[in-house]
Design an enzyme around this catalytic site. Sequence first.
Site, PDB file in Angstrom:
ATOM      1  N   SER A  22       0.837  -1.218   0.000  1.00  0.00           N
ATOM      2  CA  SER A  22       0.000   0.000   0.000  1.00  0.00           C
ATOM      3  C   SER A  22       0.864   1.257   0.000  1.00  0.00           C
ATOM      4  O   SER A  22       0.571   2.227  -0.707  1.00  0.00           O
ATOM      5  CB  SER A  22      -0.877   0.049   1.251  1.00  0.00           C
ATOM      6  OG  SER A  22      -1.935  -0.850   1.154  1.00  0.00           O
ATOM      7  N   ARG A  26       1.443   4.159  -3.035  1.00  0.00           N
ATOM      8  CA  ARG A  26       1.168   5.582  -2.771  1.00  0.00           C
ATOM      9  C   ARG A  26       2.424   6.417  -3.024  1.00  0.00           C
ATOM     10  O   ARG A  26       2.359   7.502  -3.605  1.00  0.00           O
ATOM     11  CB  ARG A  26       0.685   5.777  -1.335  1.00  0.00           C
ATOM     12  CG  ARG A  26      -0.773   5.367  -1.176  1.00  0.00           C
ATOM     13  CD  ARG A  26      -1.159   5.262   0.275  1.00  0.00           C
ATOM     14  NE  ARG A  26      -2.580   5.046   0.447  1.00  0.00           N
ATOM     15  CZ  ARG A  26      -3.218   3.895   0.236  1.00  0.00           C
ATOM     16  NH1 ARG A  26      -2.550   2.843  -0.195  1.00  0.00           N
ATOM     17  NH2 ARG A  26      -4.516   3.794   0.435  1.00  0.00           N
ATOM     18  N   SER A 166     -13.378   2.312   3.229  1.00  0.00           N
ATOM     19  CA  SER A 166     -12.428   1.877   2.204  1.00  0.00           C
ATOM     20  C   SER A 166     -11.364   2.942   2.000  1.00  0.00           C
ATOM     21  O   SER A 166     -11.656   4.076   1.631  1.00  0.00           O
ATOM     22  CB  SER A 166     -13.165   1.611   0.885  1.00  0.00           C
ATOM     23  OG  SER A 166     -12.252   1.615  -0.192  1.00  0.00           O
ATOM     24  N   ASP A 313      -7.286  -7.324   5.150  1.00  0.00           N
ATOM     25  CA  ASP A 313      -6.459  -8.191   4.301  1.00  0.00           C
ATOM     26  C   ASP A 313      -5.964  -9.429   5.044  1.00  0.00           C
ATOM     27  O   ASP A 313      -5.441 -10.356   4.428  1.00  0.00           O
ATOM     28  CB  ASP A 313      -5.258  -7.404   3.758  1.00  0.00           C
ATOM     29  CG  ASP A 313      -5.700  -6.370   2.723  1.00  0.00           C
ATOM     30  OD1 ASP A 313      -6.818  -6.497   2.193  1.00  0.00           O
ATOM     31  OD2 ASP A 313      -4.923  -5.432   2.459  1.00  0.00           O
ATOM     32  N   LYS A 340     -12.949  -8.465  -2.885  1.00  0.00           N
ATOM     33  CA  LYS A 340     -11.491  -8.382  -3.005  1.00  0.00           C
ATOM     34  C   LYS A 340     -11.027  -9.084  -4.286  1.00  0.00           C
ATOM     35  O   LYS A 340     -11.819  -9.278  -5.194  1.00  0.00           O
ATOM     36  CB  LYS A 340     -10.835  -8.965  -1.747  1.00  0.00           C
ATOM     37  CG  LYS A 340     -11.141  -8.147  -0.497  1.00  0.00           C
ATOM     38  CD  LYS A 340     -10.512  -6.770  -0.598  1.00  0.00           C
ATOM     39  CE  LYS A 340     -10.889  -5.863   0.538  1.00  0.00           C
ATOM     40  NZ  LYS A 340     -10.446  -4.492   0.343  1.00  0.00           N
ATOM     41  N   ARG A 344     -13.470 -13.499  -1.133  1.00  0.00           N
ATOM     42  CA  ARG A 344     -12.610 -14.181  -0.152  1.00  0.00           C
ATOM     43  C   ARG A 344     -13.397 -14.973   0.892  1.00  0.00           C
ATOM     44  O   ARG A 344     -12.849 -15.903   1.488  1.00  0.00           O
ATOM     45  CB  ARG A 344     -11.655 -13.181   0.528  1.00  0.00           C
ATOM     46  CG  ARG A 344     -10.499 -12.807  -0.374  1.00  0.00           C
ATOM     47  CD  ARG A 344      -9.433 -11.994   0.326  1.00  0.00           C
ATOM     48  NE  ARG A 344      -8.329 -11.730  -0.593  1.00  0.00           N
ATOM     49  CZ  ARG A 344      -7.512 -10.686  -0.526  1.00  0.00           C
ATOM     50  NH1 ARG A 344      -7.685  -9.780   0.425  1.00  0.00           N
ATOM     51  NH2 ARG A 344      -6.535 -10.546  -1.396  1.00  0.00           N
ATOM     52  N   ARG A 388      -3.402 -13.699  -1.329  1.00  0.00           N
ATOM     53  CA  ARG A 388      -3.563 -13.964   0.107  1.00  0.00           C
ATOM     54  C   ARG A 388      -4.192 -15.340   0.355  1.00  0.00           C
ATOM     55  O   ARG A 388      -3.944 -15.964   1.388  1.00  0.00           O
ATOM     56  CB  ARG A 388      -4.369 -12.847   0.777  1.00  0.00           C
ATOM     57  CG  ARG A 388      -3.685 -11.482   0.609  1.00  0.00           C
ATOM     58  CD  ARG A 388      -4.110 -10.444   1.594  1.00  0.00           C
ATOM     59  NE  ARG A 388      -3.748  -9.115   1.113  1.00  0.00           N
ATOM     60  CZ  ARG A 388      -2.544  -8.551   1.209  1.00  0.00           C
ATOM     61  NH1 ARG A 388      -1.557  -9.210   1.793  1.00  0.00           N
ATOM     62  NH2 ARG A 388      -2.308  -7.343   0.727  1.00  0.00           N
TER      63      ARG A 388
HETATM   64  C1  S3P Z   1      -5.737  -0.895   0.246  1.00  0.00           C
HETATM   65  C2  S3P Z   1      -6.908  -0.814   0.927  1.00  0.00           C
HETATM   66  C3  S3P Z   1      -7.759  -1.967   1.234  1.00  0.00           C
HETATM   67  C4  S3P Z   1      -6.997  -3.273   1.106  1.00  0.00           C
HETATM   68  C5  S3P Z   1      -6.170  -3.337  -0.127  1.00  0.00           C
HETATM   69  C6  S3P Z   1      -5.174  -2.190  -0.178  1.00  0.00           C
HETATM   70  C7  S3P Z   1      -4.992   0.333  -0.041  1.00  0.00           C
HETATM   71  O1  S3P Z   1      -8.860  -1.989   0.352  1.00  0.00           O
HETATM   72  O2  S3P Z   1      -7.893  -4.370   1.133  1.00  0.00           O
HETATM   73  O3  S3P Z   1      -5.447  -4.560  -0.179  1.00  0.00           O
HETATM   74  O4  S3P Z   1      -3.820   0.273  -0.429  1.00  0.00           O
HETATM   75  O5  S3P Z   1      -5.592   1.417   0.108  1.00  0.00           O
HETATM   76  P1  S3P Z   1     -10.179  -1.119   0.670  1.00  0.00           P
HETATM   77  O6  S3P Z   1      -9.710   0.206   1.068  1.00  0.00           O
HETATM   78  O7  S3P Z   1     -10.981  -1.063  -0.572  1.00  0.00           O
HETATM   79  O8  S3P Z   1     -10.885  -1.877   1.758  1.00  0.00           O
END
Ligand code: S3P
Length: 428
Positions: A22, A26, A166, A313, A340, A344, A388
């Site tokens: 993540s 970013r 989210s 996750d 996802k 899942r 995962r």
């Molecule tokens: C993520 C946010 C999560 C997560 C994903 C990565 C991110 O999803 O499940 O693996 O990098 O912002 P959601 O924000 O849609 O729940």
Amino acid sequence: MIKKVAPVFSLNGTITPPPDKSISQRAAIFALMHDGISVIKNYSPAEDPQSTLGCVQLLGAEVSQLDGVVTIEGCGRYGVRALSDELDCGNSGTAMRLLSGVLVGAGTAVYLIGDPSLSSRTMKRIIDPLEQMGAHILARNGEFAPMFVTREDPLVPIEYMLPIASAQLKSCILLAGLFGETPTKVIENVPSRDHTERLLNLNVEEENGVRVISASLKDEIPNQSYTIPADFSAAAFWLVAGCIMSDSEIRMKNVGLNPTRTGLLNILVQMGADITIENEGMVGAEPVGDIIVRSSRLYKIDIKKEFIPNCIDELPIISVAMLFAEGISVISGAEELRHKETDRIKAITRILEAVGANFEEMEDGLVIHGDPDFKFNSANFQSFHDHRIAMASAILSLKGNSESEIEDAESAAVSYKSFWEDLEVLSK
Ligand code: S3P
């Protein structure tokens, strides 16, 4: 690729899990929007962050990569322009959702495409607010990629109450908001991972658990030169493995400990796990530390809706922990798991079925009847091309009486390229 995983008695040793997926993604997107050069150390070599790097290059960033150090010469907010007709986000929901926000903000037109898994995940949640902000979006059946994104009308800053917790949705809206004369505000009732706010240093007001995050043109986009911490969500597999395997001790270094990500730590401790944290500190805007986990007897737990975003996750591997915990454990309020990389909840039920576990599937979760002495012979696990699910199946395989098989095991590389090597290191 079918991977055969033989049972082992214990896991011991020290590893550094892979760089956070993540945060890597970013870092790349924010470095594109920064006007200047960012040097990102320990950038993830996994498939999702590499897809994101490919996309930022096609949006105007100069990118070079050597031994985990990624150098990005950003073009600044106003320089973001699609240099190709399409951006391929591969398997990554984070890439598609966050980049859609940037594209709408910048007002550049492009097709976003992805692999079959990503093309079957709904984008409706981002399409609605982005259209309120002035975007024109053409998606297959109104909600799926391929998705054509553009904005010709002026950008409209909005105030948006998140209908689902989210971080991808939150970040998407805030990134578009960074191009607005007046602030766009995102209101969240249940906190989701906050890397975007931290790394962009956005204004966050918090009252009675409700967070209001703002973004506008006035927010400078900071240089993204820092070291990416190890991924807590990757460490999660070894955290559970360390608990359920006998005579085990696993040490993991420099793991991200952002409190919006570490729900699994609290869950395992409540279940009775023996976990120690050492060398806590900050790397850039993110807390890190070393984690040590030792074998322990686990007990049942009830995970409710408000805790789900903090461990979203980790739920596949938490289900494995529940299978070896004394008593009946419950996951509820986790409907989001069905959206996802694969459904899942369904995928976990297939894992549990494969080993003959006693469980019930609910629309929004699972009930798992655990037993610390649970035994099975061997199993054939389907991973549904979901990283995962493949890795959770691998950890469960270690507890069989004989060798198990995992189908499409290569999908682990979406977030954890060296998973199988680390498994070997710890099995020795
Ligand atoms: C993520 C946010 C999560 C997560 C994903 C990565 C991110 O999803 O499940 O693996 O990098 O912002 P959601 O924000 O849609 O729940």
